[in-house]
Design a protein around this motif. Structure first.
Motif, mmCIF file in Angstrom:
data_model
loop_
_atom_site.group_PDB
_atom_site.id
_atom_site.type_symbol
_atom_site.label_atom_id
_atom_site.label_comp_id
_atom_site.label_asym_id
_atom_site.label_seq_id
_atom_site.Cartn_x
_atom_site.Cartn_y
_atom_site.Cartn_z
ATOM 1 N N VAL A 280 61.351 -41.142 -64.978
ATOM 2 C CA VAL A 280 61.939 -40.233 -65.972
ATOM 3 C C VAL A 280 63.003 -39.408 -65.272
ATOM 4 N N PRO A 281 64.077 -39.063 -65.983
ATOM 5 C CA PRO A 281 65.086 -38.203 -65.365
ATOM 6 C C PRO A 281 64.448 -36.873 -64.965
ATOM 7 N N ALA A 282 64.952 -36.254 -63.901
ATOM 8 C CA ALA A 282 64.401 -34.975 -63.451
ATOM 9 C C ALA A 282 64.348 -34.012 -64.623
ATOM 10 N N GLY A 283 63.208 -33.341 -64.777
ATOM 11 C CA GLY A 283 63.081 -32.357 -65.850
ATOM 12 C C GLY A 283 62.718 -32.943 -67.189
ATOM 13 N N ALA A 284 62.482 -34.248 -67.246
ATOM 14 C CA ALA A 284 62.256 -34.864 -68.557
ATOM 15 C C ALA A 284 60.865 -35.460 -68.707
ATOM 16 N N LEU A 285 59.946 -35.067 -67.832
ATOM 17 C CA LEU A 285 58.600 -35.655 -67.935
ATOM 18 C C LEU A 285 57.950 -35.286 -69.260
ATOM 19 N N LEU A 286 57.876 -33.994 -69.538
ATOM 20 C CA LEU A 286 57.191 -33.577 -70.770
ATOM 21 C C LEU A 286 57.952 -34.051 -72.009
ATOM 22 N N ALA A 287 59.280 -33.940 -71.965
ATOM 23 C CA ALA A 287 60.074 -34.368 -73.128
ATOM 24 C C ALA A 287 59.847 -35.846 -73.436
ATOM 25 N N SER A 288 59.487 -36.630 -72.402
ATOM 26 C CA SER A 288 59.318 -38.075 -72.618
ATOM 27 C C SER A 288 58.098 -38.389 -73.473
ATOM 28 N N VAL A 289 57.203 -37.412 -73.656
ATOM 29 C CA VAL A 289 55.988 -37.672 -74.434
ATOM 30 C C VAL A 289 55.917 -36.818 -75.700
ATOM 31 N N LEU A 290 57.055 -36.284 -76.117
ATOM 32 C CA LEU A 290 57.081 -35.448 -77.327
ATOM 33 C C LEU A 290 58.194 -35.910 -78.265
ATOM 34 N N PRO A 291 58.028 -35.701 -79.571
ATOM 35 C CA PRO A 291 59.086 -36.113 -80.508
ATOM 36 C C PRO A 291 60.294 -35.172 -80.437
ATOM 37 N N ALA A 292 61.388 -35.603 -81.045
ATOM 38 C CA ALA A 292 62.664 -34.880 -80.935
ATOM 39 C C ALA A 292 62.613 -33.485 -81.545
ATOM 40 N N GLN A 293 61.685 -33.255 -82.481
ATOM 41 C CA GLN A 293 61.602 -31.922 -83.107
ATOM 42 C C GLN A 293 61.108 -30.864 -82.122
ATOM 43 N N ALA B 48 56.192 -26.200 -74.517
ATOM 44 C CA ALA B 48 56.796 -26.993 -75.596
ATOM 45 C C ALA B 48 56.729 -26.167 -76.870
ATOM 46 N N VAL B 49 57.834 -26.105 -77.604
ATOM 47 C CA VAL B 49 57.876 -25.305 -78.836
ATOM 48 C C VAL B 49 58.615 -26.078 -79.932
ATOM 49 N N ALA B 50 58.316 -25.688 -81.175
ATOM 50 C CA ALA B 50 59.003 -26.297 -82.321
ATOM 51 C C ALA B 50 58.954 -25.317 -83.475
ATOM 52 N N ARG B 51 59.750 -25.605 -84.494
ATOM 53 C CA ARG B 51 59.702 -24.780 -85.708
ATOM 54 C C ARG B 51 58.475 -25.197 -86.520
ATOM 55 N N ARG B 52 57.773 -24.185 -87.028
ATOM 56 C CA ARG B 52 56.527 -24.442 -87.755
ATOM 57 C C ARG B 52 56.732 -25.329 -88.976
ATOM 58 N N ASP B 53 57.935 -25.279 -89.594
ATOM 59 C CA ASP B 53 58.139 -26.130 -90.770
ATOM 60 C C ASP B 53 58.419 -27.586 -90.375
ATOM 61 N N GLU B 54 58.630 -27.836 -89.082
ATOM 62 C CA GLU B 54 58.874 -29.221 -88.625
ATOM 63 C C GLU B 54 57.683 -29.826 -87.886
ATOM 64 N N VAL B 55 56.855 -28.968 -87.304
ATOM 65 C CA VAL B 55 55.701 -29.442 -86.517
ATOM 66 C C VAL B 55 54.518 -28.525 -86.827
ATOM 67 N N ARG B 56 53.354 -29.112 -87.148
ATOM 68 C CA ARG B 56 52.186 -28.277 -87.513
ATOM 69 C C ARG B 56 51.567 -27.611 -86.300
ATOM 70 N N THR B 57 51.423 -28.368 -85.218
ATOM 71 C CA THR B 57 50.812 -27.810 -84.017
ATOM 72 C C THR B 57 51.152 -28.685 -82.820
ATOM 73 N N ILE B 58 51.098 -28.055 -81.632
ATOM 74 C CA ILE B 58 51.410 -28.756 -80.378
ATOM 75 C C ILE B 58 50.279 -28.466 -79.390
ATOM 76 N N GLY B 59 49.921 -29.467 -78.603
ATOM 77 C CA GLY B 59 48.989 -29.258 -77.486
ATOM 78 C C GLY B 59 49.496 -30.019 -76.279
ATOM 79 N N ILE B 60 49.715 -29.308 -75.168
ATOM 80 C CA ILE B 60 50.153 -30.007 -73.949
ATOM 81 C C ILE B 60 49.216 -29.631 -72.811
ATOM 82 N N ASP B 61 49.013 -30.559 -71.904
ATOM 83 C CA ASP B 61 48.197 -30.269 -70.716
ATOM 84 C C ASP B 61 48.731 -31.057 -69.530
ATOM 85 N N ALA B 62 48.810 -30.389 -68.374
ATOM 86 C CA ALA B 62 49.245 -31.046 -67.138
ATOM 87 C C ALA B 62 48.140 -30.946 -66.100
#
Ligand SMILES: CC(C)(COP(=O)(O)OP(=O)(O)OC[C@H]1O[C@@H](n2cnc3c(N)ncnc32)[C@H](O)[C@@H]1OP(=O)(O)O)[C@@H](O)C(=O)NCCC(=O)NCCS
Length: 226
Positions: A6-19, A103-117
């Motif tokens: 994955v490009p540097a800095g893109a690990l988490l983004a690689s497993v989340l949708p664009a929203q 990881a954050v998103a607008r509530r009207d686009e995503v109901r909830t997020i859970g991330i763990d490292a």
């Protein structure tokens, strides 16, 4: 553990949708990350390690919020440790040795997020047995036979913590390790957690995982139509 390129800095983004906007930090904590006074007050008595992870992960969260157009705001631990996000925002934070992410998103686009490292290493002795069922352990054995380079025990643990972080902001309720049955698709690098408790807002939570730089991340983002 097998690592994704994955490009540097893109690990988490690689497993989340664009929203979802994701920001992460590898290595030593950055100088110059600052807290709001009310956050300072909450962390005043903490040891240095806790203070550094608390500060850097909020630096990541505010950078991610900025990419959503949300101004900087205090992110205080609320009920049972769940962070209180600004109105209209959902999010999740995680930290482990050498890594912090939000990881954050607008509530009207995503109901909830859970991330763990987690460090991409086997779990300490005894932890898997306390946090998994016989069925889950049997599946892990099958995955290990196919992909022996992956730390499946650590990944199962991490997926369950991501499940809890996605579950809690919606329900306000505890969820034990025995309350979800997690199955991986080892080739697709996805997982599905089947919720086993009554009175639940979701039957399943679906997520993805990836590993790079010695860190494994699991992420769940529930879209309104899911
Ligand atoms: C809360 C918990 C999931 C945190 O995981 P962890 O690996 O210890 O720590 P991480 O660094 O990954 O995450 C910590 C962050 O999680 C967030 N968090 C803490 N409690 C939370 C909650 N109830 N809901 C959502 N997010 C929460 C916070 O942002 C915290 O960071 P902060 O204190 O700096 O704000 C874990 O300590 C726990 O209690 N697990 C038991 C519950 C569980 O996992 N059940 C499995 C269900 S299948």
């Amino acid at each position: 553990m097998t690592e994704l390129r994955v490009p540097a800095g893109a690990l988490l983004a690689s497993v989340l949708p664009a929203q979802v906007r994701a920001e992460e930090w590898f290595g030593a904590d950055p100088a110059g990350a600052v807290l709001f006074p009310e956050e300072e007050a909450r962390i005043a008595k903490a040891v240095d390690k806790r203070r550094r992870e608390f500060t850097t992960v909020r630096h990541c969260a505010r950078a991610a919020m900025a990419r959503l157009g949300v101004p900087p705001a205090p992110l205080l631990p609320g009920e049972r440790g769940a962070p209180a996000w600004p109105d209209g925002v959902v999010g999740s934070m995680t930290h482990c040795a050498g890594y912090r992410a939000a990881a954050v998103a607008r509530r009207d686009e995503v109901r909830t997020i859970g991330i763990d490292a987690e460090p991409a290493l086997p779990l300490p002795d005894g932890v898997l047995r306390m946090t998994s069922s016989d069925e889950e352990r049997a599946r892990l054995a099958a995955y290990s036979a196919q992909f022996p380079e992956v730390c499946w025990d650590r990944l199962l643990f991490s997926a369950k913590e991501a499940v809890y972080k996605a579950w809690f902001p919606v329900t306000g309720r505890w969820l034990g390790f025995e309350d979800a049955d997690v199955e991986f698709d080892p080739e697709a690098r996805t997982f599905r957690a089947r919720l086993l408790v009554a009175d639940r807002p979701f039957d399943f939570l679906d997520g993805q995982w990836a590993a790079a730089g010695g860190i494994a991340v699991c992420a769940i983002a529930v879209l309104p139509a899911d």
